[in-house]
Design a protein around this motif. Sequence first.
Motif, mmCIF file in Angstrom:
data_model
loop_
_atom_site.group_PDB
_atom_site.id
_atom_site.type_symbol
_atom_site.label_atom_id
_atom_site.label_comp_id
_atom_site.label_asym_id
_atom_site.label_seq_id
_atom_site.Cartn_x
_atom_site.Cartn_y
_atom_site.Cartn_z
ATOM 1 N N ARG A 1 0.998 -1.403 -0.133
ATOM 2 C CA ARG A 1 -0.054 0.030 -0.014
ATOM 3 C C ARG A 1 0.862 1.306 -0.087
ATOM 4 O O ARG A 1 0.675 2.210 -0.525
ATOM 5 N N ILE A 2 2.019 1.162 0.687
ATOM 6 C CA ILE A 2 2.874 2.149 0.755
ATOM 7 C C ILE A 2 3.656 2.408 -0.495
ATOM 8 O O ILE A 2 3.915 3.689 -1.044
ATOM 9 N N ASP A 3 4.004 1.410 -1.041
ATOM 10 C CA ASP A 3 4.530 1.811 -2.352
ATOM 11 C C ASP A 3 3.562 2.179 -3.545
ATOM 12 O O ASP A 3 3.931 3.270 -4.416
ATOM 13 N N GLU A 4 2.148 1.822 -3.492
ATOM 14 C CA GLU A 4 1.263 2.356 -4.163
ATOM 15 C C GLU A 4 1.263 3.942 -3.974
ATOM 16 O O GLU A 4 1.183 4.732 -4.742
ATOM 17 N N LEU A 5 1.225 4.369 -2.710
ATOM 18 C CA LEU A 5 0.973 5.835 -2.264
ATOM 19 C C LEU A 5 2.388 6.662 -2.691
ATOM 20 O O LEU A 5 2.141 7.654 -3.190
ATOM 21 N N VAL A 6 3.180 5.864 -2.532
ATOM 22 C CA VAL A 6 4.646 6.688 -3.108
ATOM 23 C C VAL A 6 4.681 6.942 -4.506
ATOM 24 O O VAL A 6 5.078 8.016 -5.239
ATOM 25 N N ALA A 7 4.261 5.787 -5.288
ATOM 26 C CA ALA A 7 4.053 5.557 -6.831
ATOM 27 C C ALA A 7 3.095 6.828 -7.111
ATOM 28 O O ALA A 7 3.260 7.495 -8.106
#
Lengths: 99, 161
Positions: A83-89
């Motif tokens: 989820r964090i990777d998605e938010l960063v992306a």
Amino acid sequence: MSSTFEQIANIIAETCDIPRDTIKPESHAIDDLGIDSLDFLDIAFAIDKAFGIKMPLEKWTQEVNDGKATTEQYFVLKNLADRIDELVAAKNAGAGTGS
Amino acid sequence: MKLETFQLIDRIVDLNLDTKTIVVEADVPPECHSVFSGHFPGYPIMPGVLLTEAMAQSSGWLILGLTKFERMPFLAMVREAKMRGFVPPGSLLTIEAKIEHEGSGFAVTSAKVRIGKDVKCNAELTFRHVPFPSPDLRVHMDAMATRIGFPQQALSAAGNE
């Protein structure tokens, strides 16, 4: 550069005084690690700062309460890392400026 | 200050929702106030927990402004509270707070209390904020806002995020 999971595991270990080697990708933050809501607030603050994001905790909580998502989707650490990777992306794509 | 009703600040001096900062003032009660009869006999000073609460209330008004009075902040965490000097009866306190982080359903502020230029205490404070859980509380906060001079114009003047 360490993985997203490694970063959040280190944050959890430091914030909650949990031995780092007990924190696994499969660990559930609440059920396995016993992190309570106040400690999770502290973790969210540290994650927000570390990744330059704003984790939508209220939205996630609402989805769980409404039965639209499970706690595992957000609080099993490997999923949280995703989820964090998605938010960063999304932020890097210029689409993450809202709340 | 009205310690009996836990009103630790007296007036808002400045509120800037663009810089996310607030400055308030508080008048410490005179020596005859009962709080000083026990804290301490012969050496009256403001309790550190009340100074911390004053910083929390100052931060709270800032968060109320940022959420346009739609959400009520509740103190959740106090970190690195440092009592740097004694605060005697009758002091005029200047309390400054600023937003360090706006999370989802929470906010983190840093705050400090000064007498003149001397910083007497500071802390980092974390708040949960939620939609007003009670209509009565909202009415109370509106009345308090009027009493302490909350600048309503700041709400409309704030830049869009």
